[in-house]
Design a protein around this motif. Sequence first.
Motif, PDB file in Angstrom:
ATOM      1  N   GLY A 140       0.821  -1.207   0.000  1.00 26.25           N
ATOM      2  CA  GLY A 140       0.000   0.000   0.000  1.00 26.25           C
ATOM      3  C   GLY A 140       0.851   1.251   0.000  1.00 26.25           C
ATOM      4  O   GLY A 140       0.581   2.203  -0.750  1.00 26.25           O
ATOM      5  N   CYS A 141       1.886   1.267   0.840  1.00 23.34           N
ATOM      6  CA  CYS A 141       2.815   2.398   0.841  1.00 23.34           C
ATOM      7  C   CYS A 141       3.495   2.546  -0.515  1.00 23.34           C
ATOM      8  O   CYS A 141       3.692   3.666  -1.013  1.00 23.34           O
ATOM      9  CB  CYS A 141       3.858   2.223   1.943  1.00 23.34           C
ATOM     10  SG  CYS A 141       3.226   2.430   3.619  1.00 23.34           S
ATOM     11  N   ALA A 142       3.849   1.427  -1.115  1.00 24.09           N
ATOM     12  CA  ALA A 142       4.504   1.473  -2.426  1.00 24.09           C
ATOM     13  C   ALA A 142       3.573   2.052  -3.490  1.00 24.09           C
ATOM     14  O   ALA A 142       3.983   2.870  -4.324  1.00 24.09           O
ATOM     15  CB  ALA A 142       4.960   0.069  -2.822  1.00 24.09           C
ATOM     16  N   ALA A 143       2.295   1.647  -3.467  1.00 26.19           N
ATOM     17  CA  ALA A 143       1.341   2.113  -4.480  1.00 26.19           C
ATOM     18  C   ALA A 143       1.090   3.619  -4.351  1.00 26.19           C
ATOM     19  O   ALA A 143       1.143   4.365  -5.342  1.00 26.19           O
ATOM     20  CB  ALA A 143       0.030   1.339  -4.347  1.00 26.19           C
ATOM     21  N   TYR A 144       0.819   4.064  -3.132  1.00 29.67           N
ATOM     22  CA  TYR A 144       0.559   5.490  -2.942  1.00 29.67           C
ATOM     23  C   TYR A 144       1.794   6.318  -3.269  1.00 29.67           C
ATOM     24  O   TYR A 144       1.702   7.394  -3.874  1.00 29.67           O
ATOM     25  CB  TYR A 144       0.112   5.753  -1.503  1.00 29.67           C
ATOM     26  CG  TYR A 144      -1.338   5.447  -1.256  1.00 29.67           C
ATOM     27  CD1 TYR A 144      -2.271   6.462  -1.111  1.00 29.67           C
ATOM     28  CD2 TYR A 144      -1.787   4.141  -1.164  1.00 29.67           C
ATOM     29  CE1 TYR A 144      -3.608   6.190  -0.881  1.00 29.67           C
ATOM     30  CE2 TYR A 144      -3.120   3.847  -0.933  1.00 29.67           C
ATOM     31  CZ  TYR A 144      -4.029   4.870  -0.791  1.00 29.67           C
ATOM     32  OH  TYR A 144      -5.351   4.593  -0.572  1.00 29.67           O
ATOM     33  N   SER A 145       2.947   5.844  -2.872  1.00 25.13           N
ATOM     34  CA  SER A 145       4.182   6.573  -3.144  1.00 25.13           C
ATOM     35  C   SER A 145       4.496   6.583  -4.638  1.00 25.13           C
ATOM     36  O   SER A 145       5.012   7.572  -5.163  1.00 25.13           O
ATOM     37  CB  SER A 145       5.338   5.952  -2.358  1.00 25.13           C
ATOM     38  OG  SER A 145       6.538   6.642  -2.580  1.00 25.13           O
ATOM     39  N   ALA A 146       4.183   5.477  -5.326  1.00 23.90           N
ATOM     40  CA  ALA A 146       4.446   5.411  -6.765  1.00 23.90           C
ATOM     41  C   ALA A 146       3.615   6.445  -7.520  1.00 23.90           C
ATOM     42  O   ALA A 146       4.115   7.125  -8.423  1.00 23.90           O
ATOM     43  CB  ALA A 146       4.151   4.006  -7.287  1.00 23.90           C
ATOM     44  N   ILE A 147       2.347   6.586  -7.149  1.00 24.28           N
ATOM     45  CA  ILE A 147       1.477   7.505  -7.882  1.00 24.28           C
ATOM     46  C   ILE A 147       1.787   8.953  -7.515  1.00 24.28           C
ATOM     47  O   ILE A 147       2.030   9.790  -8.397  1.00 24.28           O
ATOM     48  CB  ILE A 147       0.001   7.174  -7.606  1.00 24.28           C
ATOM     49  CG1 ILE A 147      -0.334   5.775  -8.142  1.00 24.28           C
ATOM     50  CG2 ILE A 147      -0.909   8.206  -8.262  1.00 24.28           C
ATOM     51  CD1 ILE A 147      -1.742   5.320  -7.835  1.00 24.28           C
ATOM     52  N   LEU A 148       1.787   9.260  -6.217  1.00 26.65           N
ATOM     53  CA  LEU A 148       2.045  10.645  -5.817  1.00 26.65           C
ATOM     54  C   LEU A 148       3.496  11.052  -6.064  1.00 26.65           C
ATOM     55  O   LEU A 148       3.764  12.100  -6.654  1.00 26.65           O
ATOM     56  CB  LEU A 148       1.694  10.819  -4.338  1.00 26.65           C
ATOM     57  CG  LEU A 148       0.208  10.731  -3.983  1.00 26.65           C
ATOM     58  CD1 LEU A 148       0.021  10.864  -2.470  1.00 26.65           C
ATOM     59  CD2 LEU A 148      -0.584  11.804  -4.690  1.00 26.65           C
ATOM     60  N   GLY A 149       4.425  10.203  -5.615  1.00 25.42           N
ATOM     61  CA  GLY A 149       5.832  10.521  -5.817  1.00 25.42           C
ATOM     62  C   GLY A 149       6.220  10.498  -7.281  1.00 25.42           C
ATOM     63  O   GLY A 149       6.999  11.344  -7.742  1.00 25.42           O
TER      64      GLY A 149
END
Length: 724
Positions: free
Chosen positions: A302-311
Motif C-alpha cells: 500500500g505504501c509502495a502504491a501510494y508513493s508510486a502515484i504521488l511521488g
Amino acid sequence: MRSKTSCFNGTLFRKNLSRYWPLWGLASFGGAMFPLAMLLELLHNGFRFWSPLETRQAYYTVLSYGVPVISIVYAILCAMAVWSYLYNARSVGMMHTLPIRREGLFVTNVLSGLTMMAIPYAVTGVLTVLVTMLFGGFEPVGVLMTVLGVMGESLFFFGLATFCAFIVGNVFMLPALYGLLNFIAVLTDFMVNLLAQGFCFGLNSSYSGTVEWLSPVVYLIQKISPNSTYETQWVTDRLGGQRYETSVLISVTLENGWLIAAYAAAGAALLGLAWLLYRRRRSESAGDVVAVGWMKPVFRYGCAAYSAILGGRLLYALLWDSFQSGRYFTVLPMILCMIAGGAIGYYAASMLLAKTPRVFKTTWKGMLAVALGCAALCGAMKYDLFGVTRRVPAPDSVKLVNVYAAGSNYYLTPGKDDALIEEVRTLHQTIIDDKDYILGYRSRTDYDFVADTASTEMAVEDSGAQSTISNIRITYMLNSGLKVERRYRLYLTSGRMAQKGTYDYLLDQLINSPEMRQKCIRWQEEGFQLDEAWLDTRYNGGDLSSREAGLILDAVAKDAENGDWGVYDWFRVDNDADSYEIQIHFQYRLSESQFNRTYDAIQVNVKEGMTETIRALKDLKLITDADLVTNRERYPWQYGKGGWDQYDQFYKQFNMSPEEYYDRYGEYPAGWFGTESGDSSTETEIDPAVDDSHSPSMSAGAEATGLGIIGGADGPTVTVTAAA
C-alpha cells in the motif's frame, strides 16, 4: 464454589475515568462554552422567543456539520487513552497477568471510551436544552434525533479507532492509520484521477466521488443536512399596523439521517472485528508498526502504491514536464518516475516493519513486483484497457445529461429529451473517434490546455478558413448515482462545420438548434426554481421582481424562437460589438439530482435585433432609448484598426477619456475612430487580435459561487447560500 467469568470490571472502568479525567473534563468545558455563548448573544440582542422549529433547525445543523468533525478528533483521543497499554511491553504484560480475562478488558475499555465520548456531549446538550427552554424553543423531536445521531456517530468513530488500535503495535501509528482510513476513499480517488487524466483523452476530473462513502466524515457532511421548508405569509406589524410579507419556517427534517444508523451499525461491526483481532493478538507485538501478520504485506505494498502515484507524478513534474510536447504523459519517463517513487515507499515500509535499514537483500523480489506493477498500470492506461477514453454511457443507464458549451449549461432529461441526448452521445462518440485529429492539431500549435469549464474562443489561421478553439464538457449522471464527465478542447473550422458527420458540424447543429436555445433559458423547466434575478445597465439596475423576471424570460424565449437570441457564432471575434450595456442575470436553484450543485445562472446580454426583449424592458420602464447604445458605438476603439493607440491619442488631445467625452456630448468628434461625422456607428475594420472568450448574448457558469438574495414587490426575500 465455582468462580464466575465477568465481562466487565468496575474497578478498571472507574480507574479509566479518573485517570483520564483531563481529557473528558477539558472537552466538557469546551463544549459548555457553546451554549454559554449562545445565551449571552441572545441576551445581548434582546429577549426574543425561539420557535421550536428554529431550535430543531439549529440542532440538525450542528448534527450535520459539527458533530462529525468533533467526533473524528475526539474518538481517536479516547481510543489512544484506553488502549495505550497495548503499545508498551511492560504495560501489556501487566494487564494480561491481571485476574481479568481479555473479554473483560475489551468490554470494560470499550465502555470506558464510549463513556468518555458521551460525557462532553451530555454536558453540552443539557446546557443547550436549558438555554432553548429559557427562550421558549424546547423541541423534543429535535432533541431526540440529535441525541440518537450523536450516539450513532460516536459509536462509529470510536469503533473505527478501536479497530485501528488492534492493527498497529505503535502508538504513533494509531492516529496515522485512523486518519488514513477516514480519508482513504478521497485520497485514492484523487490519486487515481491525477494519474489517469495524464493518459486518458478527455478525462480531466481530479475527484469523482465514486466510493466517497468510504470516507465517513466527507460523506456525512456531504449527504446529511437539515431540510427546511418556508412558507410566505402576511403578518401585521404590532407597532405600525402595516402588513408585509415574510418567510415562515413550517417544517424541518434531517435529510439522509438514516446514514447515521448505517454507520453506527458499521461501528458495531468494527468493534466485533477488533475483538477477534484482540483474541489472537500476541503481547510481544507491542512496539511493532503492524501487529497483525497478514496486514504487513498490505502495509508494504500500500505504501509502495501510494508513493508510486504521488511521488511518481511529482518526479515527472520536476524532471520531464518541460520536455514533453503534449498535454498527456510520455509513457517511458512516467514509468521510470513511478518506479522511483514506488521504491521509496516500498523500502520505507520494509524498514519500518523490520526495524532496520538492512532490507535490500531480502526484499528485492517485492521491489521487482512493484516495478512490473507500475509498468503494467501505465501501459493499461496508455492503451485504454479499462475503456475510460472510449466510454459513452448507454441511454438507459442515464438519468440526467449536462452539456457545457458556447458559454452555457444545458440539462437534458431522459424521457423528455431523448432525441437531444442521442445527439449528445453521437457528438461524444465522434469526438472520441477523432481523437488523433484533435491531438495532432494540438501537437502542432503552441496553445496550452486550459483545464476549466470556460468556453475559450480564439481566432487562428487555417489555410484561409475561419477557425477557433473551444472547450466543452459532457457529464452523464447515471442511475447508479455515479457520474461520467469528460472535457475536450476542440479545434473548429468553418470548412468542417459545413461537412456532415464531423464533430464541428454536430456541435454546431446541437448548440444552435431551437430546442437547445430554449434549454439555455431554462424558463419553466422542471427541476429549476428561479431564486434571483437582477438587471445591470450603464445608469440603472437592481433586483427584479418575480413578475418582471417572468415577463422578461418570456420575451427572451420569443427572441430565441425567432432566432434573434441564442444563435452562437463560433468564429466572431467581436461578438459583443452589437450588444448594449444591458445585462439580465437569472439565478436558478437546482434539485439535488442535478450533479449536487446548489444553483446555476445565466446572463443575457441584450443585443440589436432582440425586439421582444427590448420591448418588454421598455414596457416595464426598466430601460429607455438612452440605454440602447451598442458597444461599437460607445467603445469604437476596441473594434477599430487603431485600437487602444487611438484611445491614448484621444486622451492627449482632449484631456479626457473617450467615455467622458461621449457621456458629455453624446457623440465623438468627426474623424475619430473611423468616422467622418459624429456618428460612431460607421463600420470599422475589426482587429483580429481581439480575443473574446464568451458570447455575450448567452453565457452561464454552473461553478459560480456566492450569496444570492431575491427580492421584489411581489415576493419574499430569501437568503440562499450558494455552493458549487
